[in-house]
Scaffold this active site. Sequence first.
Site, PDB file in Angstrom:
ATOM      1  N   TYR A  72      16.877 -42.249  10.211  1.00  0.00           N
ATOM      2  CA  TYR A  72      17.387 -41.608  11.424  1.00  0.00           C
ATOM      3  C   TYR A  72      18.741 -40.953  11.201  1.00  0.00           C
ATOM      4  O   TYR A  72      19.095 -40.005  11.885  1.00  0.00           O
ATOM      5  CB  TYR A  72      17.543 -42.645  12.549  1.00  0.00           C
ATOM      6  CG  TYR A  72      16.266 -42.943  13.292  1.00  0.00           C
ATOM      7  CD1 TYR A  72      15.186 -43.515  12.647  1.00  0.00           C
ATOM      8  CD2 TYR A  72      16.168 -42.675  14.649  1.00  0.00           C
ATOM      9  CE1 TYR A  72      14.031 -43.807  13.340  1.00  0.00           C
ATOM     10  CE2 TYR A  72      15.013 -42.970  15.354  1.00  0.00           C
ATOM     11  CZ  TYR A  72      13.948 -43.539  14.689  1.00  0.00           C
ATOM     12  OH  TYR A  72      12.809 -43.831  15.386  1.00  0.00           O
ATOM     13  N   LYS A  81       9.201 -52.352   2.557  1.00  0.00           N
ATOM     14  CA  LYS A  81       8.178 -51.730   1.709  1.00  0.00           C
ATOM     15  C   LYS A  81       8.701 -51.806   0.276  1.00  0.00           C
ATOM     16  O   LYS A  81       8.903 -50.799  -0.416  1.00  0.00           O
ATOM     17  CB  LYS A  81       7.951 -50.273   2.173  1.00  0.00           C
ATOM     18  CG  LYS A  81       6.757 -49.587   1.535  1.00  0.00           C
ATOM     19  CD  LYS A  81       5.420 -50.142   1.993  1.00  0.00           C
ATOM     20  CE  LYS A  81       4.289 -49.472   1.239  1.00  0.00           C
ATOM     21  NZ  LYS A  81       2.976 -50.107   1.524  1.00  0.00           N
ATOM     22  N   ASP A 125       3.062 -52.488   6.089  1.00  0.00           N
ATOM     23  CA  ASP A 125       1.665 -52.201   6.443  1.00  0.00           C
ATOM     24  C   ASP A 125       0.934 -53.492   6.793  1.00  0.00           C
ATOM     25  O   ASP A 125       0.164 -53.560   7.756  1.00  0.00           O
ATOM     26  CB  ASP A 125       0.950 -51.417   5.327  1.00  0.00           C
ATOM     27  CG  ASP A 125       1.172 -51.994   3.925  1.00  0.00           C
ATOM     28  OD1 ASP A 125       2.021 -52.904   3.772  1.00  0.00           O
ATOM     29  OD2 ASP A 125       0.496 -51.537   2.989  1.00  0.00           O
ATOM     30  N   ASP A 127      11.100 -49.087  14.763  1.00  0.00           N
ATOM     31  CA  ASP A 127      10.664 -48.193  15.838  1.00  0.00           C
ATOM     32  C   ASP A 127       9.153 -48.320  16.026  1.00  0.00           C
ATOM     33  O   ASP A 127       8.653 -48.495  17.136  1.00  0.00           O
ATOM     34  CB  ASP A 127      11.047 -46.745  15.475  1.00  0.00           C
ATOM     35  CG  ASP A 127      10.614 -45.763  16.547  1.00  0.00           C
ATOM     36  OD1 ASP A 127      10.775 -46.080  17.739  1.00  0.00           O
ATOM     37  OD2 ASP A 127      10.088 -44.685  16.191  1.00  0.00           O
ATOM     38  N   ASP A 147       6.901 -50.716  19.086  1.00  0.00           N
ATOM     39  CA  ASP A 147       5.903 -50.159  20.019  1.00  0.00           C
ATOM     40  C   ASP A 147       4.606 -50.956  19.927  1.00  0.00           C
ATOM     41  O   ASP A 147       3.982 -51.261  20.941  1.00  0.00           O
ATOM     42  CB  ASP A 147       5.608 -48.681  19.697  1.00  0.00           C
ATOM     43  CG  ASP A 147       6.425 -47.722  20.547  1.00  0.00           C
ATOM     44  OD1 ASP A 147       7.535 -48.112  20.974  1.00  0.00           O
ATOM     45  OD2 ASP A 147       5.964 -46.586  20.789  1.00  0.00           O
TER      46      ASP A 147
HETATM   47  C1  IPM Z   1      13.108 -45.933  20.703  1.00  0.00           C
HETATM   48  C2  IPM Z   1      12.765 -44.481  20.842  1.00  0.00           C
HETATM   49  C3  IPM Z   1      13.834 -43.666  20.150  1.00  0.00           C
HETATM   50  C4  IPM Z   1      13.842 -44.091  18.697  1.00  0.00           C
HETATM   51  C5  IPM Z   1      13.655 -42.148  20.280  1.00  0.00           C
HETATM   52  C6  IPM Z   1      13.604 -41.720  21.737  1.00  0.00           C
HETATM   53  C7  IPM Z   1      14.701 -41.387  19.529  1.00  0.00           C
HETATM   54  O1  IPM Z   1      11.500 -44.242  20.341  1.00  0.00           O
HETATM   55  O2  IPM Z   1      14.189 -46.337  21.196  1.00  0.00           O
HETATM   56  O3  IPM Z   1      12.324 -46.677  20.120  1.00  0.00           O
HETATM   57  O4  IPM Z   1      13.040 -43.612  17.899  1.00  0.00           O
HETATM   58  O5  IPM Z   1      14.683 -44.920  18.345  1.00  0.00           O
HETATM   59 MG    MG Z   2      10.444 -45.990  19.727  1.00  0.00          MG
END
Ligand code: IPM
Ligand code: MG
Length: 382
Positions: free
Chosen positions: A168, A217, A249, A273, A277
């Site tokens: 990032y 990884k 993975d 990230d 999710d």
């Molecule tokens: C998160 C989001 C952010 C990230 C985006 C919106 C830049 O997906 O906070 O997980 O990737 O960190």
């Molecule tokens: Mg995210």
Amino acid sequence: MDPEYKKKIPGFKSMGSWRVKEMEYTIAAISGDGIGPEIVREAKKVLDKIGQKYGHKFNYEDVLMGGISIDTYGVPLTDEALETAKKSDAVLLGAVGGNVGNSRWYDVAPNLRPEAGLLAIRKGLNLFANIRPAYLYNDLAGACPLKKEIIGDGFDMVIVRELTGGLYFGERHTETVDGVEQATDTLVYSEKEIRRVAIKAFEIAMKRKKKVTSVDKANVLDSSRLWRKVVAEVAKDYPEVTLENMLVDNCAMQLVMNPRQFDVILTENMFGDILSDEASMITGSIGMLSSASLNESKFGLYEPSHGSAPDIAGKDIANPIATILSAAMMLRFSFDLDKEADAIEDAVRKVLAEGYRTVDIMDEGKKQVGTTEMGNLICERI
Ligand code: IPM
Ligand code: MG
């Protein structure tokens, strides 16, 4: 005790036989875009109820970030906004961004898009440790997409994601080489960056089931090999904590195959990230999950794990619970107000047990309520 005592010590008031410190906090409130303003409004309402009941005062400094800042100032985060956040005691954030592809905010350079504001505030406030709990609420088990035999009696994990390094924030550029366009992103981690986030993960594990799964990884990446080495060094200071290394993975697979094995997952920015999710999805209720981004001290930014959901903005149907629980995390981590944080979390559990649901977690036979009413119901139970 001398009745004049409380007059001499500002901030003290008498509550029965106790003298309780009445605290005042300044919170930078970033409503952001989409459903952000609605959910932040509900979280403030809950904080104010806590303030009333426990004798604290929360002052809010409204700060613009994301699309709304682009519309107002032409940039996703101004220096002044960052300064206001820096001066506050903690930051409460709703969500930023619109539909990706929305031409108004996205047909511009990447550093001028709404998400760039989020990255800038993370870096500017040195919020290197992103704490994302993912657990299954008994009352919402029906929303979990996994089979019953996998869920068992539920799971409860925390992802500790490094937040200010890696891909990032590495150098990036796009160029044309021999007539062919090519793009480069660089993944850099220093020992120091790895060590400080690893320490956070082990500290959190000490208060939980004392297990850290460090995800990397290392079979391919140099940065992962360094990650593994530094994490092993940190682990030596926490002999009670079991450290396990897992390839990313494999971790993605294990999360859906056997989520109950996890306690604290420690990982770098990009992997975190993606895995966070996935972890939130298997709880079936992303609208319920809070998060905290912390620096070296107690300062933090608190936000729901979900996004700005522009398609449902302004309709009073968004679930405010993740933001409300993020406010609870703020009380716990930044202000050391544990019983106040417990009061919010208990109120949320009560409301769910009584069958109230926003549309995203609605189920047969339950009572559907909107954003405002959900906020009110939680306040009433504090
Ligand atoms: C998160 C989001 C952010 C990230 C985006 C919106 C830049 O997906 O906070 O997980 O990737 O960190
Ligand atoms: Mg995210």
